[in-house]
Design an enzyme around this catalytic site. Structure first.
Site, short mmCIF file in Angstrom:
data_model
loop_
_atom_site.label_atom_id
_atom_site.label_comp_id
_atom_site.label_asym_id
_atom_site.label_seq_id
_atom_site.Cartn_x
_atom_site.Cartn_y
_atom_site.Cartn_z
N CYS A 1 0.84 -1.21 0.00
CA CYS A 1 0.00 0.00 0.00
C CYS A 1 0.87 1.25 0.00
CB CYS A 1 -0.97 -0.04 1.18
SG CYS A 1 -2.35 1.11 1.01
N HIS B 1 -3.58 -5.54 1.16
CA HIS B 1 -2.91 -5.76 2.45
C HIS B 1 -2.91 -7.24 2.83
CE1 HIS B 1 -2.50 -1.58 3.92
NE2 HIS B 1 -3.54 -1.34 3.15
N GLU C 1 -1.42 -8.68 5.20
CA GLU C 1 -1.45 -8.89 6.65
C GLU C 1 -2.86 -8.83 7.22
OE1 GLU C 1 -0.61 -6.13 5.17
OE2 GLU C 1 -1.26 -4.37 6.32
#
Lengths: 219, 786
Positions: free
Chosen positions: A89, A197, A199
């Site tokens: 990002c 993302h 994660e």
């Protein structure tokens, strides 16, 4: 042998730093904090990650100020020595702004921030991140950005493809990115960036765990 | 002395400027033993404003149920704190930013988020979630499209960069908010095991008073007193009183503050919110029973032309005031400078309970802080005892023109359902939620697409649920029942996802308290809320009061918004708000306490009608039964119940339609599972043998309380489980209606169907695809915003 050490770089305004740090640890590596204002010796690191957020408040342009931070000198060195580097990002924006990745990320075509789960497919790339995925494999992970529309000059897009630098593509383009591009690598393949993302897709209770396929590379 | 008030005209002009009245002036002069001078006017103006002093509400707030064994901190600090066990604690609070959001939507909403976040991390808790309660006017009202756009962008524009996920929200539309929108933001913070709670009470003579964060500018001067006035046509002129936020600074401030707390470098800390440096310094000193000597000329300024009065009243954002031991100042400075922020000693704590304000060596005033914090006037505004409103003695009379008139056919029901789904009240809020980062923090287990937001607690693995409440249509019907519902509905929503409701925060948005009906509704709704809080043992631990939501003489719907926080043993298998598992049996659990003709009645401009009550002892016990039963049925982590939804606006028909539209945190847009509602189920919806209402009326009436559950167990097993659970909880079993089975494939697509039977001449089949398109298109029909 000890665990692989993975450096997680924090800029003022980075806000996915702790999330990425924990994901790296859960992936079996040792996560190490790196501070934007300090140079570091890249040689001790198996990989470097630039997490998402709003470095320097996204003032001027997303990633533009962070690209000039002191720590980025060490990131450049690491890049030229082949260390795997991942920008997520805002980290992707920083890598583009610093010239380590081609192209740029501009305002989403709807001019609004978008938070959504998206389907991606692996398009190519030599990066070690997600290396186990085959070209054409699909994964589903969330995006959350206002400046995620990947742009690159038409003439350079062909070069990107010819050189196998298009890494991830959106199945249903959410932000107007050229050629549905969600992630690219540098020519050497060791530096990669993506807008989604990983994660945030690490456990089923989050809504899915496909993010592990990109980050779990140290086992 | 006296030169400030030479004539009555001058005095009146002065009082008007400082938004004080003659009685208050008299009281001030009495307390001081002389006329106020210089900056003292500004101090009293800010601290005695409704916003800071709660002068119209305090007398009623005293009776609030605010304690339970789990409550570690209730009112009186920046936020309430609740013990979750296992060393984990949460701080949370909801606060209004209504007037600023109407005048300058983007900045008003943004600084509303910033302010509530500071209230949380001031306590030492890391902010982990934000929730927004928004009430807008009709889409066609003047400026409304711009306001909606600005408020939503402002919340995202602040919340997204600071890195706190927005995990739930509620958005309402009604003409009473045409010229006075509501923007209430709730923040939740987490203390992990071993982390300390910090308070604002100043201590230690000789300790330093340290200013930290952004520099002071002219923004927000007189903001607190502005927020305490009704609006007229000149509201535009109040723009200069609006604060400007910088989320980047806030993010740095969060990290720096949490770091100095972790290193135990601060004695006390408070953010500079409403009335800025004045309220923070006076409150800190007053709570500690000490005085401060403050050098206003040492305050870091953005604009060197600021006067001492401006500095005292400025509401510049992202600023904190701390009390620090002199030996620790160096370490504090080091942490703040690491994050690129100022931390400057501007004074010290003194033994004498006196605030001495200095400007370049000159003494501006010496004043007892308690005169401002403790001696504000307390008004007992007149109110009338509440009488139940719009009640009928026969449930059959709870009908709406929209569903009656002899045109009852399957087609009419279909048309009604589709128009409900596409109305501003019923349409998708995806436009709003998409603009908020709902997943930063990597702890979100249920996001804005679910009826309850949920986070996973990192240390214990348990789930923390957050949900908002207050249905304005219930408040317009009856303030006492509406107040009860403002706690009961969200508590039942939590229970239907397996969460135990622990505590409540409220934001009491009302009109002008000097008007009898407004004050009466305030008292009645507090009574209703209190009764339910007590019954559920979920105390109110924080919040704020926002009066004077009145524009050009028109008052808003009384709107006591709430935020309720709950705990669940794990985040695995939290029931979804849409159907998610084919073949599950669908049941309606009913506790029939109260029914009314709801939003549909309002849209049809019907006379409102209601039957039953929510605050009698019997009703309260049934509420408790509902909460206890539902939680026990849904808190397991094996997914016994795959989906749940509490029936709300537009009744059961709307709830079932929404359950067909999967779109959960990761549900995808293409999916969706239908349901065929059995004929026996439809006839079983009547409230009693005497209930003469037809199927349409029953499908659209708003009943308190009904919950749709989808379970893998068949009717016999499920019913005996419910009975066993009720015995375990020592409560009465609910009535259970079997509705049908998840997934209803017909003609190659999923359908929501209602079988033909008594009152329904033919089977009604509505493709789920059509429901979805209608639900999503509604937003664009109301607003041009994309």
């Amino acid at each position: 042998m000890g665990k692989s050490r993975v450096g997680v770089i924090r800029f003022p305004g980075t806000n996915c730093d702790r999330d990425v740090f924990e994901a790296v640890e859960q992936s079996g590596a040792e996560a190490v904090w790196l501070w934007h204002g300090d140079q570091f010796d890249f040689k001790g690191f198996a990989a470097l990650i630039l997490p998402g957020g709003f470095s320097y408040g996204d003032y001027l342009r997303s990633g533009a100020l962070a690209a000039r931070a002191v720590a980025m000198q060490s990131v450049r060195e690491a890049a030229s020595h082949g260390t795997p580097i991942l920008g997520i990002c805002n980290g992707f924006q920083i890598l583009c702004e610093s010239g380590l990745l081609p192209g740029a990320l501009s305002r989403n075509h709807g001019l609004r921030f978008i938070d959504a789960w998206v389907d991606l497919k692996k398009a190519g790339g030599k990066t070690t991140f997600g290396a186990a995925l085959k070209v054409g494999d699909g994964i589903r992970i969330p995006i959350a950005h206002a400046d995620g529309r990947y742009i690159i000059a038409e003439e350079n897009l062909k070069g990107l493809r010819d050189n196998n630098q298009v890494w991830l593509e959106y199945v249903d383009n959410p932000n107007g990115s050229i050629a549905n591009i969600a992630g690219v690598t540098n020519a050497a393949g060791n530096v990669a960036g993506l807008m989604p993302h990983p994660e945030r897709a690490y456990h089923e209770w989050m809504g899915g765990s496909d993010g592990r396929k990109l980050l779990e590379i140290w086992k | 002395m006296g030169q400030d008030t030479r004539t009555n005209d001058e005095l009146d002009a002065k009082l008007k400027h400082y938004r004080l009245n003659r009685d208050e002036h008299k009281r001030i002069a009495g307390l001081l033993g002389r006329e106020p001078q210089g900056v003292e006017w500004a101090l009293f103006s800010a601290m005695w404003s409704e916003h800071c002093s709660y002068k119209s509400s305090r007398v009623h707030l005293k009776g609030i149920f605010n304690k339970s064994p789990r409550v570690l901190q209730s009112f009186g600090e920046n936020a309430g704190v609740v013990d979750l066990g296992d060393g984990e604690r949460v701080a949370f609070k909801i606060e209004s930013h209504n007037h600023p959001s109407f005048i300058e939507p983007y900045q008003g909403a943004a600084t509303g988020v910033g302010g509530i976040l500071r209230d949380i991390f001031t306590m030492g808790a890391r902010p982990v979630a934000v929730a927004d309660y928004l009430c807008f006017g009709r889409p066609e009202a003047d400026r409304m499209e711009k306001i909606v756009d600005g408020v939503v962008r402002g919340i995202g524009g602040y919340g997204n960069p600071v890195g706190v996920p927005t995990i739930t929200g509620q958005t309402e539309f009604d003409s009473s908010y045409d010229k006075n929108v509501l923007c209430n933001a709730m923040a939740v913070g987490l203390f992990r095991p071993g982390e300390k709670v910090f308070l604002s009470k100043a201590k230690g003579v000789g300790n330093l008073v340290v200013y930290a964060g952004a520099k002071t500018g002219r923004d927000g001067v007189h903001g607190a007193s502005m927020a305490s006035e009704s609006f007229g046509q000149d509201s535009e002129k109040k723009r200069p009183t609006i604060q400007i936020g910088d989320p980047f600074f806030e993010k740095l401030l969060i990290e720096a503050c949490l770091e100095v707390m972790k290193q135990d470098l601060v004695v006390a800390i408070q953010d500079m919110g409403a009335a800025g440096l004045t309220s923070s310094s006076f409150e800190m000193a007053s709570k500690g029973g000490v005085g401060f000597e403050l050098h206003l000329d040492r305050v870091p300024l953005r604009d060197s032309s600021l006067t001492p009065e401006d500095i005292l009243l400025s509401e510049s954002q992202e600023r904190m005031l701390m009390v620090v031991e002199p030996s620790k100042l160096k370490d504090v400075e080091k942490v703040f400078s690491h994050w690129g922020l100022d931390a400057v000693a501007i004074g010290e704590v003194v033994a004498k309970k006196t605030m001495t304000l200095l400007w370049k060596g000159e003494k501006l005033t010496e004043i007892d802080p308690e005169l401002l914090t403790e001696h504000a006037p307390m008004y007992e505004r007149p109110f009338e005892a509440w009488q139940p409103m719009h009640r009928v003695s026969d449930v059959s009379k709870v009908v709406s023109k929209a569903t009656t008139g002899g045109k009852l056919t399957a087609d009419a029901i279909e048309a009604q359902l589709l128009s409900s789904l596409s109305s501003p009240q019923g349409t998708s809020r995806e436009f709003i939620y998409r603009q908020y980062d709902g997943h930063v923090g990597a702890s979100t287990a249920a996001d804005c697409h679910e009826s309850v937001g949920a986070l996973r607690l990192k240390d214990s693995g348990r789930g923390l649920g957050v949900v908002l409440g207050c249905r304005p249509q219930m408040m317009r019907l009856d303030a006492e029942a509406g107040g009860a519902d403002a706690v009961a509905f969200p508590a039942i929503e939590l229970a239907a996802k397996g969460f135990e409701a622990l505590a409540v925060t409220d934001c009491l948005n009302f009109g002008n308290p000097e008007r009898l009906p407004v004050m009466s509704s305030f008292v009645a709704s507090l009574k209703g809320m209190n009764a339910v809080c007590r019954t559920l043992e979920a105390p109110i631990i924080s919040g704020n009061v926002s009066f004077y939501n009145e524009t050009e003489g028109r008052n808003i719907t009384p709107t006591p918004s709430t935020g309720v926080v709950g705990i669940r043993p794990s985040v695995n298998a939290i029931p979804k708000s849409a159907f998610s598992r084919k073949g599950d049996k669908v049941y309606l659990l009913r506790w029939k306490l109260f029914t009314n003709n709801g939003v549909l009645g309002e849209l049809a401009q019907d006379e409102r009608r209601a039957f039953g009550d929510l605050t009698s002892e019997g009703a309260l016990q049934s509420l408790k039964a509902a909460v206890e039963t539902l939680r026990r049925l849904t808190c397991d982590d094996t997914g016994l119940v795959s989906s749940s939804r509490v029936v709300g606006k537009f009744g059961l028909a709307y709830a079932l339609a929404r359950m067909c539209l999967s779109g959960g945190s990761n549900g995808g847009r293409a999916g969706g599972l239908g349901l065929r509602v059995k004929a026996q189920a439809l006839s079983g919806l009547k409230w009693s043998a005497q209930d003469t209402r037809d199927v349409a009326e029953l499908l659209f009436s708003e009943n308190s309380y009904e919950v749709v559950l989808a379970s893998r167990e068949d009717a016999a097993a499920f019913k005996s489980r419910v009975a066993a659970v009720a015995i375990e909880a020592k409560v009465a079993s609910p009535e259970i209606v079997e509705l049908g089975e998840v997934a209803n494939q017909a003609n190659g697509e999923q359908m929501l169907s209602f079988e033909a039977g008594e009152g329904l001449p033919r089977q009604l089949d509505i493709p789920v695809k059509r429901l979805r398109e209608t639900y999503e298109a509604g937003w664009q029909k109301a607003f041009r915003l994309k």
